[in-house]
Design a protein around this motif. Sequence first.
Motif, PDB file in Angstrom:
ATOM      1  N   ILE A  45       0.880  -1.483  -0.156  1.00 22.08           N
ATOM      2  CA  ILE A  45      -0.149   0.111  -0.196  1.00 22.08           C
ATOM      3  C   ILE A  45       0.964   1.128   0.003  1.00 22.08           C
ATOM      4  CG2 ILE A  45      -1.495   1.311   1.522  1.00 22.08           C
ATOM      5  CD1 ILE A  45      -2.882  -1.183   2.280  1.00 22.08           C
ATOM      6  N   ALA A  67      -7.693  -1.234   2.585  1.00 24.67           N
ATOM      7  CA  ALA A  67      -6.723  -0.497   1.631  1.00 24.67           C
ATOM      8  C   ALA A  67      -7.342   0.715   1.144  1.00 24.67           C
ATOM      9  CB  ALA A  67      -6.487  -1.610   0.785  1.00 24.67           C
ATOM     10  N   PHE A 111      -3.428   1.060   7.585  1.00 27.89           N
ATOM     11  CA  PHE A 111      -4.077  -0.493   7.189  1.00 27.89           C
ATOM     12  C   PHE A 111      -3.228  -1.343   8.291  1.00 27.89           C
ATOM     13  CE2 PHE A 111      -2.864  -4.186   4.902  1.00 27.89           C
ATOM     14  CZ  PHE A 111      -4.315  -4.475   4.207  1.00 27.89           C
ATOM     15  N   CYS A 161       0.512   3.918  -3.048  1.00 24.20           N
ATOM     16  CA  CYS A 161       0.021   5.057  -3.008  1.00 24.20           C
ATOM     17  C   CYS A 161       1.042   6.151  -3.599  1.00 24.20           C
ATOM     18  CB  CYS A 161      -0.099   5.368  -1.654  1.00 24.20           C
ATOM     19  SG  CYS A 161      -0.756   7.001  -1.041  1.00 24.20           S
ATOM     20  N   LEU A 172      -3.241  -6.278  -4.281  1.00 21.13           N
ATOM     21  CA  LEU A 172      -2.436  -4.981  -4.133  1.00 21.13           C
ATOM     22  C   LEU A 172      -1.298  -5.269  -5.016  1.00 21.13           C
ATOM     23  CD1 LEU A 172      -2.826  -4.683  -0.249  1.00 21.13           C
ATOM     24  CD2 LEU A 172      -3.797  -3.115  -1.979  1.00 21.13           C
ATOM     25  N   ALA A 203      -0.247   3.312   4.838  1.00 22.27           N
ATOM     26  CA  ALA A 203       0.178   1.987   5.224  1.00 22.27           C
ATOM     27  C   ALA A 203      -0.010   1.773   6.644  1.00 22.27           C
ATOM     28  CB  ALA A 203       1.804   2.051   4.689  1.00 22.27           C
TER      29      ALA A 203
END
Length: 660
Positions: A97, A362, A130, A101, A156, A127
Amino acid sequence: MKKIHNDFLIVLGLAALGILLYAGIFHSPFQFDDWAQIPENITTFQLPDLAAVWRFSHKPLFLTLLSFALNYYFHGLDTLGYHLVNVILHVMNAILIYFFCHITFRSPALASHPLQKESKTLAVFAAFLFLAHPLQTAAVSYISQRSTELAAFFYLGTLLCYALFRSNRNRIFYAISLVFCMGAMFSKEIAFSLPLTLFLYERMFWTAPEKEHSMRMFRLVPFFLTLFIIPMLYLNMSNLYSKTTSGFFLEGFLPREARALSRTSYLLTEINVMRTYVRLLFFPVGQNLDYDYPIAHTFWSWATAGSAILLAGWLAFAVRVRRSLPFVAFGIFWFFLTLSVESTFIPLRDVIFEHRLYLPMAGFALLLADFLGRIFKTPRKRNIGFIFIIFLLSLLTWQRNQVWASDITLWQDVIRKSPHKGRGYNSLAASLFTHGRYDEAIHYAREAIIREPDNPLHYINLALNKGMIGDRNAEIKILRQAVSLHPPDRSKYFHRIGKAYIQKGNLDKAIAYFEKAASRNSRYTAIYYDLGQAYEQKRNWDKAFECYQYILLINPACAEAYNALGLIDGKRGNVDQAIEYFKKGLRANPRSGEIYNNLGTAYHVKNGDLNTMIYYYEKAVRLAPSFKPAYANLARAYAQKGDEDKARFYREKALRLDSR
């Protein structure tokens, strides 16, 4: 170099926090469905035969079940290894993540983002959010929900590699992205939404000149072709569902798990459930493994209609801000897409489970990172706000994992929050049974029956506990009462009655019930094993031998069956054949101290080789330190060898085990 160094520190920080938050559950036992998915699932015991893992697995969970088989192959049923893999997967998903991102900020849609210079800060927050959100405990601390984690990993990974491909045009990343997408389809059915999520991601973030528009859509075609994988796996498993732990069966072209709930009622209920999910994302309090959630039968109720309006408003907001707040809009769309498999038209036994929010989390993390990043106007306020939120979520996660640390505390928590639902009481009774607290278990089993008197499953725990305190007549009576409720699978009840008759010493009745159980479920190997044991007690070696051979037709990696066959051949005087069976059993389960002990005895009978005997007996005690026969055999072997000191040492070990 500085960038790589910073990324490494962020990854290290995620790993450190993940281990810290979940260290308390590393030694917690198998919980709830873990038993059906791992210790009671024959797929777990098939390695190194990879083809057998595929043959026996629920195909859309193949990679998940393979990972459980690998866990078992390396460290048996010690839950530490299973928990460790789950936590590692969780940390890896948080890392994905972060990079996803961060790289998405390179896209044309975010080129003018007001927080472009703070993209790394937002990625770090997403991150850590999550990673630290307490709802994630429902997937990470719950071993069998590795399927959700693994599907999220490939989900992901697909998006990250696709983003890398779009940002630098390296086709290797495109190929890896496609491989990840296929991996997701073999991890869990929730991956079915992935191609549509990828399409949405392409349209929202990666604008292209008009002349490249058709090429952009063409690139997504291979991903959409993976949508055929899961339906084809279901069609190829057509008569398998009643014989696996999955519990799914086909109805027309759509699978379902819950038989009594219509698709319409399930969908209406899920509208309310999604409202609850939104509340849990923002305010994760009152978490519960087993909600007592009301079923909706009509749209025209305040709860359902209000939930629908709320969700529709959330979607309308996402559509409206898709250009001005693309990350916020994408996070909302992600929430609905990733819940679409489990919260729409496929009725599942449980209408709500917190682990179903693992992948939607997420999108929520991306949404909240962008939204809060705009609210906190200065970097200092932003950093303080983000740190405070992560600290608060981490504290809640740590507290929630105190509940997950024990099966008893977990079900006590369920009973407090769902006091009118029988399953919590029944599961607590089962947990107390495994801890030897039979009187307490009987109390909670009765409480389960009071709440759900028509549920035959609750009678099993009451019967088992009655049997453990020596009341076999009550055990049999309760099990017969459960059978009178017409459970879908009567085999487990007949099997249990047969075991009760074994304890009463009535072998003929036991065999009759075992055969009745086998006639209703010919693939449940435990029935045939107990039937073989009953025939052995009657000294009917041929019938017992047939039972164990039948087990191997169903599960060629059943070490217990090889061991039993070896023992029978040993009694018949076929020592060489017995040795072969014991060796096959050890190939199936190299950690079986009992089989090493039996192999040592077989070599003693064959040639009296004391060194070979001692080698196998010592292997047995290393693998099974509480297995008394191996110590007694070592004492005899060393006595025959003339080593009285070692003989005395092992004799005393055997006596100490006796005294326990």
